[in-house]
Design an enzyme around this catalytic site. Structure first.
Site, PDB file in Angstrom:
ATOM      1  N   GLU A 136       0.862  -1.189   0.000  1.00 50.44           N
ATOM      2  CA  GLU A 136       0.000   0.000   0.000  1.00 50.44           C
ATOM      3  C   GLU A 136       0.893   1.233   0.000  1.00 50.44           C
ATOM      4  OE1 GLU A 136      -3.530  -0.224   2.090  1.00 50.44           O
ATOM      5  OE2 GLU A 136      -3.793   1.932   2.327  1.00 50.44           O
ATOM      6  N   ARG A 137       0.658   2.130  -0.953  1.00 48.27           N
ATOM      7  CA  ARG A 137       1.476   3.334  -1.114  1.00 48.27           C
ATOM      8  C   ARG A 137       2.954   2.983  -1.319  1.00 48.27           C
ATOM      9  NH1 ARG A 137      -2.979   5.919  -2.314  1.00 48.27           N
ATOM     10  NH2 ARG A 137      -4.481   5.916  -0.639  1.00 48.27           N
ATOM     11  N   LYS A 258      -4.431  -0.473  13.767  1.00 46.46           N
ATOM     12  CA  LYS A 258      -5.238   0.611  13.202  1.00 46.46           C
ATOM     13  C   LYS A 258      -6.682   0.209  13.461  1.00 46.46           C
ATOM     14  CE  LYS A 258      -6.340   2.769   8.716  1.00 46.46           C
ATOM     15  NZ  LYS A 258      -5.894   2.971   7.314  1.00 46.46           N
ATOM     16  N   GLU A 262     -10.715   4.481   8.952  1.00 46.97           N
ATOM     17  CA  GLU A 262     -10.892   4.139   7.535  1.00 46.97           C
ATOM     18  C   GLU A 262     -11.437   2.717   7.391  1.00 46.97           C
ATOM     19  OE1 GLU A 262      -7.006   5.164   5.879  1.00 46.97           O
ATOM     20  OE2 GLU A 262      -7.665   7.235   5.624  1.00 46.97           O
ATOM     21  N   ARG A 295      -2.715   3.222  16.872  1.00 44.56           N
ATOM     22  CA  ARG A 295      -2.657   4.437  16.053  1.00 44.56           C
ATOM     23  C   ARG A 295      -3.773   5.424  16.395  1.00 44.56           C
ATOM     24  NH1 ARG A 295      -2.870   3.827  10.409  1.00 44.56           N
ATOM     25  NH2 ARG A 295      -1.098   5.137   9.897  1.00 44.56           N
ATOM     26  N   ARG A 312     -11.810  17.400  10.305  1.00 41.40           N
ATOM     27  CA  ARG A 312     -10.943  16.220  10.417  1.00 41.40           C
ATOM     28  C   ARG A 312      -9.701  16.507  11.256  1.00 41.40           C
ATOM     29  NH1 ARG A 312      -8.547  12.586   5.367  1.00 41.40           N
ATOM     30  NH2 ARG A 312      -6.697  11.842   6.462  1.00 41.40           N
ATOM     31  N   LYS A 336       0.379  10.728  14.018  1.00 38.87           N
ATOM     32  CA  LYS A 336       1.017  11.262  12.805  1.00 38.87           C
ATOM     33  C   LYS A 336       1.593  12.651  13.075  1.00 38.87           C
ATOM     34  CE  LYS A 336      -1.339   8.539   9.302  1.00 38.87           C
ATOM     35  NZ  LYS A 336      -2.003   8.446   7.989  1.00 38.87           N
ATOM     36  N   ASP A 341      -2.773  14.177   7.136  1.00 38.02           N
ATOM     37  CA  ASP A 341      -2.237  12.926   6.618  1.00 38.02           C
ATOM     38  C   ASP A 341      -0.994  13.156   5.768  1.00 38.02           C
ATOM     39  OD1 ASP A 341      -1.991  10.287   6.014  1.00 38.02           O
ATOM     40  OD2 ASP A 341      -3.631  10.206   4.575  1.00 38.02           O
ATOM     41  N   GLU A 363       4.587   9.441  14.134  1.00 38.45           N
ATOM     42  CA  GLU A 363       4.592   8.663  12.895  1.00 38.45           C
ATOM     43  C   GLU A 363       4.825   9.624  11.731  1.00 38.45           C
ATOM     44  OE1 GLU A 363       0.886   6.631  12.049  1.00 38.45           O
ATOM     45  OE2 GLU A 363       1.726   5.569  10.339  1.00 38.45           O
ATOM     46  N   GLU A 369       3.930   9.309  -0.521  1.00 42.17           N
ATOM     47  CA  GLU A 369       2.554   9.294  -1.023  1.00 42.17           C
ATOM     48  C   GLU A 369       2.114  10.672  -1.523  1.00 42.17           C
ATOM     49  OE1 GLU A 369      -0.260   7.908   1.881  1.00 42.17           O
ATOM     50  OE2 GLU A 369      -1.981   8.363   0.602  1.00 42.17           O
ATOM     51  N   TRP A 503     -14.017  12.843   2.630  1.00 37.84           N
ATOM     52  CA  TRP A 503     -12.812  12.592   3.420  1.00 37.84           C
ATOM     53  C   TRP A 503     -12.442  13.723   4.377  1.00 37.84           C
ATOM     54  CZ3 TRP A 503     -10.828   7.788   3.442  1.00 37.84           C
ATOM     55  CH2 TRP A 503     -11.203   6.939   2.406  1.00 37.84           C
TER      56      TRP A 503
HETATM   57  C1  GCU Z   1      -3.435   7.408   4.268  1.00 38.88           C
HETATM   58  C2  GCU Z   1      -3.174   6.496   3.114  1.00 38.88           C
HETATM   59  C3  GCU Z   1      -3.764   5.142   3.317  1.00 38.88           C
HETATM   60  C4  GCU Z   1      -3.352   4.590   4.673  1.00 38.88           C
HETATM   61  C5  GCU Z   1      -3.669   5.590   5.766  1.00 38.88           C
HETATM   62  C6  GCU Z   1      -3.148   5.195   7.136  1.00 38.88           C
HETATM   63  O1  GCU Z   1      -4.778   7.759   4.320  1.00 38.88           O
HETATM   64  O2  GCU Z   1      -3.682   7.077   1.933  1.00 38.88           O
HETATM   65  O3  GCU Z   1      -3.352   4.316   2.278  1.00 38.88           O
HETATM   66  O4  GCU Z   1      -3.986   3.391   4.923  1.00 38.88           O
HETATM   67  O5  GCU Z   1      -3.082   6.815   5.469  1.00 38.88           O
HETATM   68  O6  GCU Z   1      -2.244   5.864   7.613  1.00 38.88           O
HETATM   69  O7  GCU Z   1      -3.634   4.261   7.727  1.00 38.88           O
END
Ligand code: GCU
Length: 640
Positions: A136-137, A258, A262, A295, A312, A336, A341, A363, A369, A503
């Site tokens: 991912e990313r 996590k 999301e 997280r 957000r 973070k 983000d 983080e 990204e 978002w």
């Molecule tokens: C961002 C990212 C996702 C990732 C998320 C995270 O939104 O685009 O791909 O899952 O961060 O930090 O969990």
């Protein structure tokens, strides 16, 4: 697949006349054995004709354990006759040996000494690798940890452990925080033998491995009807599973989670809070010394764009601040760097300094990204440095954290990071979290000297790297305005891509004004900071230019501290950012013949793409704001 040894490869030191070396180590842990191995192979590269002897020799290295403030501390003193390395434990010795080798590679046999206790106790990489081998990313090829549902251990894995350890990384989560593709099975028996071998390998290099786990594993793996953290059966299930896992997989560091983020499962489904959720896992792994990294990236990702009260940026603070002091001792909250983000410019997250009774770690994201996806050069080391040194009003960020995790930028590419220049971010992250006193200039100079043998290449590349973040910010994100990128993949400009979306990522641009009012008259976000920051951010008069549109909604004619209007700043930075990208591409061209062909070709392709993309950013963003505001560029440059 073949791979580079990056900054670990060394050129022979010429003209030093060393024929024999003796190595003595009085510690006999797996880590000091790794140190001896590193020393022998590193010295063999530096002095190719040398023989290792016992007793009298031209050069010696003596290593031993001594009492320090931390087992990871070390001290090295070295001159042309030899070196003494002492460490707080075998790990300290290992770090000392890497420091010695670095010193020899950079400065030859000249005198040098160094005595260091790591600035941040936990220095971690988070891999977003999926079990099918995708990342991912990921912008650097496929995963080297997983392929087709299997865990890999091979030569590349060994080099990776060495690379991480050489810059002081001591923890690594190997799978994606979005646990899917069967990754919940990592905590089942099938994976124990390989996991255990991997933990041994990384353990020899002082690195603890972590697994991202699925909060709903009691259901997905255990077949229970619930994952409620207060349910006795659920608690018993986790305890039993962890007993099996930690007894078989020796040295596992713990879990990364996590939850309720999301669409990942979490405690909210049962009316419980994040402390209930984190403590459930923390209690199951406490008997084995394990830690839960939980997280704080929690927000509503199904927001109504018409709703101006939900912000957000506030969400993690609103959710976690009331839980301060409620987490178990072995829970660490991972926050973070900014409240959104990983945008190229964000204010520091207001949770730093705000939860004195909770273990907090930061983080950051090495995977680029939102910073050009390793096609654009964007050196993050200066911004990491500024972030760690940022004054929260209750001490600096680094004084408020027990560590930092970085989302990894590596994959199975030959050069690990897609762009060879992106490896500087990985190197710099490790060096900076280990030794917070280092300057970005020094780190970049070190990385360049360890990576390139040619003086011109070192100078030109260091210059490009140190200017790259500003250039990227200039042509993409004016005055703290993030999210002007294309939705989903986040590459290239699309200023309205996220504007009417769910978002929570808006710029609110219209014909008169731009920016989001997060002051007391808006969402109140600026008030979450300690003084003096709440005051500074709270008014457009005192807010730093670079964050103005993050905190305030102002007319295009608003005058910045720089003396320019907002609209003129937008035009100027977009033209200037593009010009800078052009200068980078031209400077790179002059390096033909100074660096190897593969590196040169890799860079040439990427600089050409950066230039194409920077022109796109410049023209789309400038045209967008020109059409909305109707205000012309003072210099009458081309706007479409
Ligand atoms: C961002 C990212 C996702 C990732 C998320 C995270 O939104 O685009 O791909 O899952 O961060 O930090 O969990």
């Amino acid at each position: 697949m073949e791979h580079s040894a990056l900054w670990l490869k060394a050129q022979p030191l010429s003209g030093c006349g060393i024929r024999s070396i003796s190595i003595v180590c009085t510690d006999h842990t797996p880590q000091s054995s790794a140190a001896v191995w590193e020393l022998r192979s590193g010295l063999t590269e530096l002095f190719p004709k040398v023989a290792f002897v016992t007793g009298q020799a031209d050069y010696f290295v003596k290593m031993k354990v001594k009492k320090f403030t931390s087992p990871e501390s070390y001290s090295v003193t070295s001159d042309e006759n030899g070196a003494f390395v002492t460490g707080g434990s075998g790990v300290g010795i290992l770090y000392g040996v890497f420091a010695l080798l670095r010193g020899l590679r950079l400065g030859g046999l000249g005198r040098f000494s160094e005595s260091i206790t790591p600035s941040q106790p936990l220095r971690m990489l988070d891999h977003w690798d999926n079990l099918d081998g995708s990342i991912e990313r990921g912008y650097s090829g496929r995963s080297f940890f997983f392929r087709d549902g299997e865990l890999l251990i091979n030569e590349r894995t060994v080099t990776y452990a060495r690379l991480l350890s050489s810059v002081g990384i001591n923890a690594c989560a190997i799978n994606n925080v979005n646990v899917r593709d069967g990754a919940q099975m990592l905590i089942t028996e099938k994976f124990f033998p390989r996991l255990s071998a991997l933990c041994d390998l990384f353990g020899r290099y002082g690195i603890k491995l972590f697994l991202s786990v699925d909060f709903s594993a009691p259901m997905s793996v255990g077949g229970l009807a619930t994952s409620d953290p207060l349910d006795r059966e659920v608690q018993a299930w986790w305890s039993e599973r962890c007993a099996k896992l930690f007894r078989r997989v020796n040295g596992l560091g713990g879990f990364l989670v996590k939850a309720d983020s999301e669409r990942q499962p979490g405690p909210y489904a049962y009316g419980r809070d994040h402390a209930d959720g984190a403590n459930l896992l923390a209690r199951a792994i406490a008997p084995y010394g394990g830690r839960v990294i939980w997280r704080a990236f929690v927000y509503n990702c199904s927001q109504d764009w018409r709703d101006r009260t939900t912000d957000r940026a506030r969400s993690a603070y609103d959710c976690f601040k009331p839980l301060d002091g409620k987490f178990d001792e072995n829970v660490i909250l991972q926050v973070k760097n900014g409240p959104m983000d990983f945008q190229v410019r964000e204010p520091v997250h207001p949770l730093f300094g705000a939860m004195p009774n909770t273990n907090i770690m930061a983080e950051v994201q090495l995977a680029q990204e939102y910073t050009g996806q390793q096609k654009h050069v964007c050196c993050l080391v200066p911004s990491f440095c500024a972030f760690f040194r940022h004054e929260t009003g209750r001490g600096t960020v680094s004084e408020n954290v027990c560590g930092t995790a970085a989302v990894s930028n590596t994959g199975d590419d030959f050069c690990w990071t897609g762009s060879e220049l992106a490896a500087a971010n990985l190197y710099g992250f490790g060096r900076l979290t280990f030794d917070g006193s280092l300057s970005p200039e020094r780190i970049i100079a070190e990385w360049c000297a360890l990576t390139f043998s040619d003086e011109t290449a070192r100078r030109v590349i260091a210059e490009i790297l140190l200017r790259s973040h500003k250039a990227y910010e200039d042509y993409t994100a004016p005055l703290g305005l993030g999210w002007l990128c294309k939705p989903n993949h986040h590459y290239g400009p699309d200023p309205w891509g996220y504007e009417f979306d769910r978002w929570g990522t808006y710029n609110r641009a219209d014909r008169d004004c731009v920016g989001v009012d997060r002051s007391a008259s808006g969402t109140g976000y600026s008030e979450l900071y300690a003084e003096p920051l709440a005051n500074v951010f709270g008014s457009p008069e005192t807010c730093p230019d670079e964050l103005l549109l993050f905190f305030h909604r102002v007319p295009y004619t608003h005058r910045l501290h720089s003396g320019k209007t907002v609209i003129q700043h937008i035009y100027d930075t977009h033209f200037e950012g593009y010009e800078q990208a052009k200068r980078f591409a031209e400077a790179w061209k002059t390096l033909e013949g100074h660096i190897d062909e593969q590196t040169f070709a890799n860079g040439s392709e990427r600089f050409a793409e950066q230039l194409r993309s920077a022109a796109e950013w410049r023209d789309v963003i400038n045209s967008f704001f020109h059409r909305l505001s109707g205000i012309d560029d003072e210099q009458n440059r081309q706007i479409y």
